[in-house]
Scaffold this motif. Structure first.
Motif, PDB file in Angstrom:
ATOM      1  N   LEU A 237       0.838  -1.200   0.000  1.00 54.42           N
ATOM      2  CA  LEU A 237       0.000   0.000   0.000  1.00 54.42           C
ATOM      3  C   LEU A 237       0.874   1.251   0.000  1.00 54.42           C
ATOM      4  N   ALA A 238       1.918   1.258   0.818  1.00 59.98           N
ATOM      5  CA  ALA A 238       2.816   2.412   0.888  1.00 59.98           C
ATOM      6  C   ALA A 238       3.472   2.682  -0.462  1.00 59.98           C
ATOM      7  N   ARG A 239       3.940   1.632  -1.115  1.00 60.30           N
ATOM      8  CA  ARG A 239       4.578   1.815  -2.427  1.00 60.30           C
ATOM      9  C   ARG A 239       3.578   2.392  -3.431  1.00 60.30           C
ATOM     10  N   ALA A 240       2.360   1.868  -3.404  1.00 56.27           N
ATOM     11  CA  ALA A 240       1.336   2.361  -4.326  1.00 56.27           C
ATOM     12  C   ALA A 240       0.984   3.818  -4.021  1.00 56.27           C
ATOM     13  N   LEU A 241       0.927   4.168  -2.739  1.00 53.64           N
ATOM     14  CA  LEU A 241       0.645   5.551  -2.351  1.00 53.64           C
ATOM     15  C   LEU A 241       1.705   6.493  -2.899  1.00 53.64           C
ATOM     16  N   VAL A 242       2.973   6.106  -2.731  1.00 54.54           N
ATOM     17  CA  VAL A 242       4.058   6.969  -3.192  1.00 54.54           C
ATOM     18  C   VAL A 242       4.061   7.056  -4.718  1.00 54.54           C
ATOM     19  N   ASP A 243       3.853   5.932  -5.396  1.00 51.14           N
ATOM     20  CA  ASP A 243       3.771   5.945  -6.861  1.00 51.14           C
ATOM     21  C   ASP A 243       2.705   6.927  -7.337  1.00 51.14           C
ATOM     22  N   ARG A 244       1.547   6.847  -6.726  1.00 53.06           N
ATOM     23  CA  ARG A 244       0.414   7.694  -7.109  1.00 53.06           C
ATOM     24  C   ARG A 244       0.707   9.162  -6.826  1.00 53.06           C
ATOM     25  N   TYR A 245       1.288   9.436  -5.668  1.00 51.99           N
ATOM     26  CA  TYR A 245       1.580  10.811  -5.268  1.00 51.99           C
ATOM     27  C   TYR A 245       2.657  11.415  -6.158  1.00 51.99           C
ATOM     28  N   VAL A 246       3.690  10.629  -6.460  1.00 51.37           N
ATOM     29  CA  VAL A 246       4.762  11.103  -7.337  1.00 51.37           C
ATOM     30  C   VAL A 246       4.213  11.423  -8.725  1.00 51.37           C
ATOM     31  N   ALA A 247       3.364  10.556  -9.246  1.00 50.20           N
ATOM     32  CA  ALA A 247       2.787  10.792 -10.570  1.00 50.20           C
ATOM     33  C   ALA A 247       1.969  12.077 -10.590  1.00 50.20           C
ATOM     34  N   ALA A 248       1.174  12.298  -9.553  1.00 49.60           N
ATOM     35  CA  ALA A 248       0.376  13.524  -9.473  1.00 49.60           C
ATOM     36  C   ALA A 248       1.269  14.750  -9.312  1.00 49.60           C
ATOM     37  N   ASP A 249       2.306  14.610  -8.517  1.00 50.44           N
ATOM     38  CA  ASP A 249       3.234  15.713  -8.274  1.00 50.44           C
ATOM     39  C   ASP A 249       3.942  16.124  -9.563  1.00 50.44           C
ATOM     40  N   LEU A 250       4.451  15.151 -10.299  1.00 51.89           N
ATOM     41  CA  LEU A 250       5.144  15.463 -11.556  1.00 51.89           C
ATOM     42  C   LEU A 250       4.155  15.938 -12.621  1.00 51.89           C
ATOM     43  N   GLY A 251       2.926  15.459 -12.550  1.00 51.36           N
ATOM     44  CA  GLY A 251       1.906  15.967 -13.462  1.00 51.36           C
ATOM     45  C   GLY A 251       1.608  17.435 -13.200  1.00 51.36           C
ATOM     46  N   HIS A 252       1.569  17.819 -11.924  1.00 50.69           N
ATOM     47  CA  HIS A 252       1.370  19.222 -11.547  1.00 50.69           C
ATOM     48  C   HIS A 252       2.526  20.079 -12.066  1.00 50.69           C
ATOM     49  N   LEU A 253       3.727  19.570 -11.924  1.00 51.78           N
ATOM     50  CA  LEU A 253       4.905  20.261 -12.451  1.00 51.78           C
ATOM     51  C   LEU A 253       4.781  20.469 -13.959  1.00 51.78           C
ATOM     52  N   ASP A 254       4.441  19.416 -14.682  1.00 48.72           N
ATOM     53  CA  ASP A 254       4.335  19.512 -16.142  1.00 48.72           C
ATOM     54  C   ASP A 254       3.276  20.528 -16.568  1.00 48.72           C
TER      55      ASP A 254
END
Length: 203
Positions: free
Chosen positions: A54-71
């Motif tokens: 669950l933790a790995r999936a949470l971080v994967d999801r958060y990182v993807a959203a974070d980099l999407g916000h950056l883009d």
């Protein structure tokens, strides 16, 4: 016809993210995630075979959203300004203008919650977060270098260090907001950063 489990998985992740940000990973039992997401134990373990998964999936999801916000912010600044100096300033201003909405959505950052948990650092989540930090650094530093190239006399501040300062401002402001109970610190700290960038690039 098999049921699509994507909505259930997303609901579990959304609830878990909020709970981990608010309480920390160790203090967020799987049973509470199951209860607050309105799912069953079987449904939870169908999607995540352990709390670490669950933790790995949470971080994967958060990182993807974070980099999407950056883009999205990079694309908006690029579309609005041909001048590379104004582009950098507009980029920082975008986050300043969105700060209140950000703090209304979350009280802190998942990165902080994860990195303070030794057991999560040992299973690779720190590497996921480091990749996000480098992604921000590389993209923002490239934009800053273009701004430096447009100036008659370039500042001596390292573009990569200046790019990191945006990330540092975000994380530090989250801590300031959390410790004081005042979410407006995020907007104020981003305004200070934007004013410093303006003074640096508009000399």
């Amino acid at each position: 016809m098999p049921r699509d489990g994507a909505p259930t998985r997303e609901r579990i992740l959304s609830v878990a993210e909020r709970l981990v940000i608010e309480n920390g990973f160790s203090a967020t039992p799987v049973e509470r995630v199951i209860a607050e997401s309105g799912t069953s134990k079987g449904a939870f373990f169908h999607h995540f075979d352990s709390k670490v998964a669950l933790a790995r999936a949470l971080v994967d999801r958060y990182v993807a959203a974070d980099l999407g916000h950056l883009d999205r912010a990079l694309a908006t600044a690029q579309a609005e300004h041909d001048d590379p100096v104004e582009r950098v300033i507009a980029f920082v201003r975008l986050f300043e203008e969105e700060a209140d909405a950000l703090m209304a959505e979350q009280s802190s950052c998942l990165y902080l919650a994860v990195l303070t948990e030794r057991q999560l650092a040992d299973v690779g989540t720190a590497e996921q977060i480091a990749a996000a930090v480098v992604g921000w650094r590389d993209a923002v530093a490239a934009m800053i270098r273009e701004a430096y190239a447009a100036l008659e006399s370039a500042p001596t501040i390292d573009p990569a260090a200046l790019a990191d300062h945006l990330f540092v401002t975000f994380e530090g402001a989250f801590l300031l907001c959390r410790s004081t109970g005042d979410p407006t610190h995020m907007r104020r700290q981003l305004r200070v950063l934007r004013e410093l960038v303006e003074s640096l690039l508009r000399r």
